[in-house]
Write a protein that holds these residues in place. Structure first.
Motif, PDB file in Angstrom:
ATOM      1  N   ARG A   1       0.854  -1.196   0.000  1.00 14.88           N
ATOM      2  CA  ARG A   1       0.000   0.000   0.000  1.00 14.88           C
ATOM      3  C   ARG A   1       0.889   1.246   0.000  1.00 14.88           C
ATOM      4  O   ARG A   1       2.093   1.160   0.258  1.00 14.88           O
ATOM      5  CB  ARG A   1      -0.930   0.008   1.196  1.00 14.88           C
ATOM      6  CG  ARG A   1      -0.232   0.092   2.525  1.00 14.88           C
ATOM      7  CD  ARG A   1      -1.250   0.227   3.670  1.00 14.88           C
ATOM      8  NE  ARG A   1      -0.601   0.721   4.850  1.00 14.88           N
ATOM      9  CZ  ARG A   1       0.085  -0.066   5.700  1.00 14.88           C
ATOM     10  NH1 ARG A   1       0.208  -1.359   5.455  1.00 14.88           N
ATOM     11  NH2 ARG A   1       0.652   0.446   6.764  1.00 14.88           N
ATOM     12  N   VAL A   2       0.263   2.366  -0.306  1.00 16.40           N
ATOM     13  CA  VAL A   2       0.961   3.656  -0.279  1.00 16.40           C
ATOM     14  C   VAL A   2       0.275   4.505   0.772  1.00 16.40           C
ATOM     15  O   VAL A   2      -0.927   4.761   0.678  1.00 16.40           O
ATOM     16  CB  VAL A   2       0.894   4.346  -1.661  1.00 16.40           C
ATOM     17  CG1 VAL A   2       1.478   5.747  -1.599  1.00 16.40           C
ATOM     18  CG2 VAL A   2       1.631   3.509  -2.704  1.00 16.40           C
ATOM     19  N   ASP A   3       1.013   4.883   1.800  1.00 18.13           N
ATOM     20  CA  ASP A   3       0.402   5.634   2.902  1.00 18.13           C
ATOM     21  C   ASP A   3       0.208   7.116   2.575  1.00 18.13           C
ATOM     22  O   ASP A   3      -0.671   7.764   3.126  1.00 18.13           O
ATOM     23  CB  ASP A   3       1.251   5.499   4.164  1.00 18.13           C
ATOM     24  CG  ASP A   3       1.217   4.062   4.693  1.00 18.13           C
ATOM     25  OD1 ASP A   3       0.169   3.398   4.507  1.00 18.13           O
ATOM     26  OD2 ASP A   3       2.230   3.597   5.251  1.00 18.13           O
ATOM     27  N   GLU A   4       1.052   7.630   1.675  1.00 13.78           N
ATOM     28  CA  GLU A   4       0.942   9.055   1.366  1.00 13.78           C
ATOM     29  C   GLU A   4      -0.394   9.332   0.676  1.00 13.78           C
ATOM     30  O   GLU A   4      -0.781   8.590  -0.244  1.00 13.78           O
ATOM     31  CB  GLU A   4       2.073   9.504   0.424  1.00 13.78           C
ATOM     32  CG  GLU A   4       3.443   9.563   1.062  1.00 13.78           C
ATOM     33  CD  GLU A   4       4.094   8.180   1.217  1.00 13.78           C
ATOM     34  OE1 GLU A   4       3.519   7.189   0.722  1.00 13.78           O
ATOM     35  OE2 GLU A   4       5.176   8.107   1.830  1.00 13.78           O
ATOM     36  N   PRO A   5      -1.108  10.376   1.113  1.00 15.50           N
ATOM     37  CA  PRO A   5      -2.380  10.704   0.447  1.00 15.50           C
ATOM     38  C   PRO A   5      -2.135  11.229  -0.975  1.00 15.50           C
ATOM     39  O   PRO A   5      -0.995  11.569  -1.324  1.00 15.50           O
ATOM     40  CB  PRO A   5      -2.971  11.803   1.339  1.00 15.50           C
ATOM     41  CG  PRO A   5      -1.803  12.407   2.037  1.00 15.50           C
ATOM     42  CD  PRO A   5      -0.766  11.328   2.182  1.00 15.50           C
ATOM     43  N   ILE A   6      -3.199  11.284  -1.742  1.00 16.54           N
ATOM     44  CA  ILE A   6      -3.081  11.801  -3.114  1.00 16.54           C
ATOM     45  C   ILE A   6      -2.563  13.238  -3.077  1.00 16.54           C
ATOM     46  O   ILE A   6      -3.055  14.070  -2.299  1.00 16.54           O
ATOM     47  CB  ILE A   6      -4.453  11.741  -3.826  1.00 16.54           C
ATOM     48  CG1 ILE A   6      -4.838  10.270  -4.059  1.00 16.54           C
ATOM     49  CG2 ILE A   6      -4.430  12.510  -5.145  1.00 16.54           C
ATOM     50  CD1 ILE A   6      -6.264  10.072  -4.536  1.00 16.54           C
ATOM     51  N   ASP A   7      -1.569  13.497  -3.881  1.00 18.85           N
ATOM     52  CA  ASP A   7      -0.984  14.833  -3.967  1.00 18.85           C
ATOM     53  C   ASP A   7      -1.840  15.666  -4.933  1.00 18.85           C
ATOM     54  O   ASP A   7      -1.716  15.553  -6.147  1.00 18.85           O
ATOM     55  CB  ASP A   7       0.464  14.708  -4.470  1.00 18.85           C
ATOM     56  CG  ASP A   7       1.169  16.049  -4.541  1.00 18.85           C
ATOM     57  OD1 ASP A   7       0.487  17.094  -4.507  1.00 18.85           O
ATOM     58  OD2 ASP A   7       2.411  16.043  -4.645  1.00 18.85           O
ATOM     59  N   ARG A   8      -2.707  16.486  -4.353  1.00 15.95           N
ATOM     60  CA  ARG A   8      -3.651  17.263  -5.170  1.00 15.95           C
ATOM     61  C   ARG A   8      -2.919  18.164  -6.165  1.00 15.95           C
ATOM     62  O   ARG A   8      -3.361  18.329  -7.309  1.00 15.95           O
ATOM     63  CB  ARG A   8      -4.537  18.106  -4.243  1.00 15.95           C
ATOM     64  CG  ARG A   8      -5.678  18.815  -4.940  1.00 15.95           C
ATOM     65  CD  ARG A   8      -6.577  19.483  -3.897  1.00 15.95           C
ATOM     66  NE  ARG A   8      -7.708  20.154  -4.500  1.00 15.95           N
ATOM     67  CZ  ARG A   8      -7.667  21.398  -4.949  1.00 15.95           C
ATOM     68  NH1 ARG A   8      -6.558  22.099  -4.869  1.00 15.95           N
ATOM     69  NH2 ARG A   8      -8.751  21.951  -5.489  1.00 15.95           N
TER      70      ARG A   8
ATOM     71  N   ILE B   1     -11.036   4.197  -4.343  1.00 17.85           N
ATOM     72  CA  ILE B   1     -10.923   2.977  -5.157  1.00 17.85           C
ATOM     73  C   ILE B   1      -9.494   2.690  -5.619  1.00 17.85           C
ATOM     74  O   ILE B   1      -9.220   1.592  -6.098  1.00 17.85           O
ATOM     75  CB  ILE B   1     -11.859   3.030  -6.385  1.00 17.85           C
ATOM     76  CG1 ILE B   1     -11.544   4.251  -7.247  1.00 17.85           C
ATOM     77  CG2 ILE B   1     -13.315   3.027  -5.962  1.00 17.85           C
ATOM     78  CD1 ILE B   1     -12.316   4.248  -8.558  1.00 17.85           C
ATOM     79  N   ALA B   2      -8.603   3.665  -5.471  1.00 19.99           N
ATOM     80  CA  ALA B   2      -7.214   3.420  -5.899  1.00 19.99           C
ATOM     81  C   ALA B   2      -6.576   2.370  -4.996  1.00 19.99           C
ATOM     82  O   ALA B   2      -6.818   2.349  -3.789  1.00 19.99           O
ATOM     83  CB  ALA B   2      -6.412   4.716  -5.844  1.00 19.99           C
ATOM     84  N   ALA B   3      -5.802   1.483  -5.591  1.00 24.56           N
ATOM     85  CA  ALA B   3      -5.104   0.455  -4.814  1.00 24.56           C
ATOM     86  C   ALA B   3      -3.656   0.366  -5.288  1.00 24.56           C
ATOM     87  O   ALA B   3      -3.248  -0.618  -5.904  1.00 24.56           O
ATOM     88  CB  ALA B   3      -5.817  -0.894  -4.987  1.00 24.56           C
ATOM     89  N   PRO B   4      -2.879   1.434  -5.008  1.00 27.80           N
ATOM     90  CA  PRO B   4      -1.504   1.434  -5.498  1.00 27.80           C
ATOM     91  C   PRO B   4      -0.680   0.345  -4.831  1.00 27.80           C
ATOM     92  O   PRO B   4      -0.800   0.123  -3.617  1.00 27.80           O
ATOM     93  CB  PRO B   4      -0.986   2.831  -5.130  1.00 27.80           C
ATOM     94  CG  PRO B   4      -1.879   3.304  -4.031  1.00 27.80           C
ATOM     95  CD  PRO B   4      -3.207   2.657  -4.265  1.00 27.80           C
ATOM     96  N   ARG B   5       0.122  -0.343  -5.589  1.00 26.70           N
ATOM     97  CA  ARG B   5       1.007  -1.382  -5.065  1.00 26.70           C
ATOM     98  C   ARG B   5       2.168  -1.553  -6.024  1.00 26.70           C
ATOM     99  O   ARG B   5       2.127  -1.068  -7.164  1.00 26.70           O
ATOM    100  CB  ARG B   5       0.256  -2.691  -4.865  1.00 26.70           C
ATOM    101  CG  ARG B   5      -0.556  -3.129  -6.068  1.00 26.70           C
ATOM    102  CD  ARG B   5      -1.116  -4.542  -5.954  1.00 26.70           C
ATOM    103  NE  ARG B   5      -1.846  -4.796  -4.734  1.00 26.70           N
ATOM    104  CZ  ARG B   5      -2.289  -6.007  -4.371  1.00 26.70           C
ATOM    105  NH1 ARG B   5      -2.053  -7.051  -5.166  1.00 26.70           N
ATOM    106  NH2 ARG B   5      -2.947  -6.192  -3.250  1.00 26.70           N
TER     107      ARG B   5
END
Lengths: 215, 240
Positions: free
Chosen positions: B20-27, B60-64
């Motif tokens: 997983r990626v803990d960093e939130p989406i960079d607006r 819904i994003a599931a970065p891996r």
């Protein structure tokens, strides 16, 4: 409401700010009041999109603003199209558009299609991963004025050349113009592969298409 | 002790997983993808729409990502051979020169996951161009965020051992043919990460990134210019 009580400039404003609901309401009211549909298109809607384009070029508008203005324009145009067709008004040009073989990127091409449609062109969108043969077949079938090719990758932009070669081989497509675009594409590349025009953005593609058809 | 542990981690060729990626989406990064110059913010109406889509996309994003570190066993200007459990894999192209100072190579695949792209395609079919475009921008940002975690982990492993990573280099970059993707993908069981290759070697989901990162002694790791220096497409808009 009668034509004299309708403020048609509100249609211009609605498209300019991308308010699709307002644009639709005004057009519906105008149709009910028997306003000349051609007057709506040429007097308000196309000038509004021209202003959207000007603001984009000036750095006052960005892609999202273009998209919502285009959507408002398309929604309004959809209501008017049956009336325009009944009067024998033809689209200003017919464009076959797609992303070239091997490339699955849809968004940029979709934006160009949307803006061209908003400017009054009829769009035949072939989608992504489109072969040269398919471009040729649909251009012939629809008597296209323009074939518009998109590629997002340096590896797939090479397919542009194949499509241009295939189109140029067909006598019946002699008058058909080819325009190209996409992130890696440049004017020099367009020149080197024999395209009729190149644009770096959707708004420029509209200007280019108009220029090519008026030449 | 730390150096020994890091070296041992670097010589472990087993796949490593970024779940997983803990960093939130960079607006700001999403706005950049949408064409807004730095410092320019959309008007309130557009900003509201964008934030709604970003919020939906974040759910819904599931970065891996998955990566492996493989020792370099041979290299020249136009090839680079890495040792694998089955023998070796040889990557061809300017990669040999670009990652030439490397003792090991980390190969990676990172993705935003399938759902962002599915929703973007659905929106496009429904002619919601703006929603589709925002979803695509978020997809690109999430895939790169997963790649960034891989790079950070590599730096953390390499640093204490006096080593450093190079810039990533991907198949399809100038001087390295896209078909090299097949070799890169052959190094993984890609089921876990959920990225597959089309017959034309494009990744699906589209919002995925793959590549190779060299790991060498920090003093030796030099970025040998830009990949574009080796490219014959002199008229390319992406030339740097």
């Amino acid at each position: 409401m009668t034509e004299s009580t309708l403020d048609l400039t509100k249609l211009y404003e609605a498209i300019l700010i991308g308010d699709a609901s307002a644009a639709k309401e005004i057009v519906e009211a105008a149709i009910a009041a028997a306003v000349d549909p051609q007057l709506l298109v040429t007097g308000q809607m196309i000038p509004a999109m021209d202003e959207v384009g000007r603001r984009f070029e000036a750095g006052e508008y960005f892609v999202p603003e273009l998209l919502i203005a285009g959507r408002a324009m398309k929604g309004a145009l959809a209501l008017l199209q049956p009336l325009l067709a009944a009067r024998g008004v033809e689209p200003i040009g017919r464009v076959v558009i797609g992303t070239v073989k091997g490339d699955m990127h849809d968004i940029g091409k979709g934006l160009v299609a949307s803006m061209l449609e908003g400017a009054g062109f009829e769009i035949i969108d072939l989608g992504v991963d489109v072969s040269a043969d398919k471009f040729v077949a649909r251009a012939l079938e629809t008597k296209a004025d323009i074939v518009a090719l998109s590629a997002l990758l340096t590896t797939t932009m090479l397919s542009i050349k194949d499509v241009i070669a295939a189109v140029r081989k067909i006598d019946a497509l002699n008058g058909c113009k080819i325009i190209i675009g996409g992130a890696p594409v440049t004017q020099q590349y367009a020149d080197s592969v024999g395209a009729d025009g190149y644009s770096s953005n959707a708004n420029g593609a509209v200007t280019l298409a108009r220029q090519l058809l008026s030449a | 002790m730390v150096m020994q542990q890091s070296l041992s981690e670097l010589s472990n060729t087993q796949p490593r997983f970024v779940e997983r990626v803990d960093e939130p989406i960079d607006r700001n990064e999403v706005l950049r993808y949408l064409g807004y110059p730095e410092g320019v913010t959309p008007n309130q109406r557009i900003a509201g729409m964008l934030d709604d889509w970003i919020e939906q996309a974040s759910r819904i994003a599931a970065p891996r990502a998955v990566y492996r570190v493989l020792p370099v066993i041979a290299k020249d200007r136009k090839s680079l051979r890495v040792e694998t459990a089955a023998g070796f894999t040889e990557f061809r192209g300017a990669i040999g020169e670009f990652l030439g100072s490397s003792l090991s190579i980390a190969v990676f695949i990172a993705t935003a996951g399938p759902q962002v792209e599915r929703l973007a395609s659905k929106l496009l079919r429904e002619q919601d161009d703006l929603g589709a475009m925002v979803l695509n921008a978020v997809g690109a940002e999430r895939a790169e965020a997963a790649e960034a975690v891989v790079l950070r982990q590599l730096r953390e492993m390499a640093g204490p051992a006096g080593m450093a990573p190079t810039l990533p280099y991907s198949p399809g970059y100038c001087g390295m043919k896209l078909v090299e993707q097949r070799k890169l993908f052959s190094l993984f069981d890609t089921q876990w990460v959920g990225v597959t290759l089309t017959p034309d070697c494009l990744m699906q989901p589209i919002k995925s990134v793959s590549g190779l990162v060299g790991l060498g002694l920090a003093a030796d790791v030099v970025n040998f210019g830009s990949p574009c220096d080796r490219c014959e497409h002199h008229n390319c808009n992406m030339r740097r």
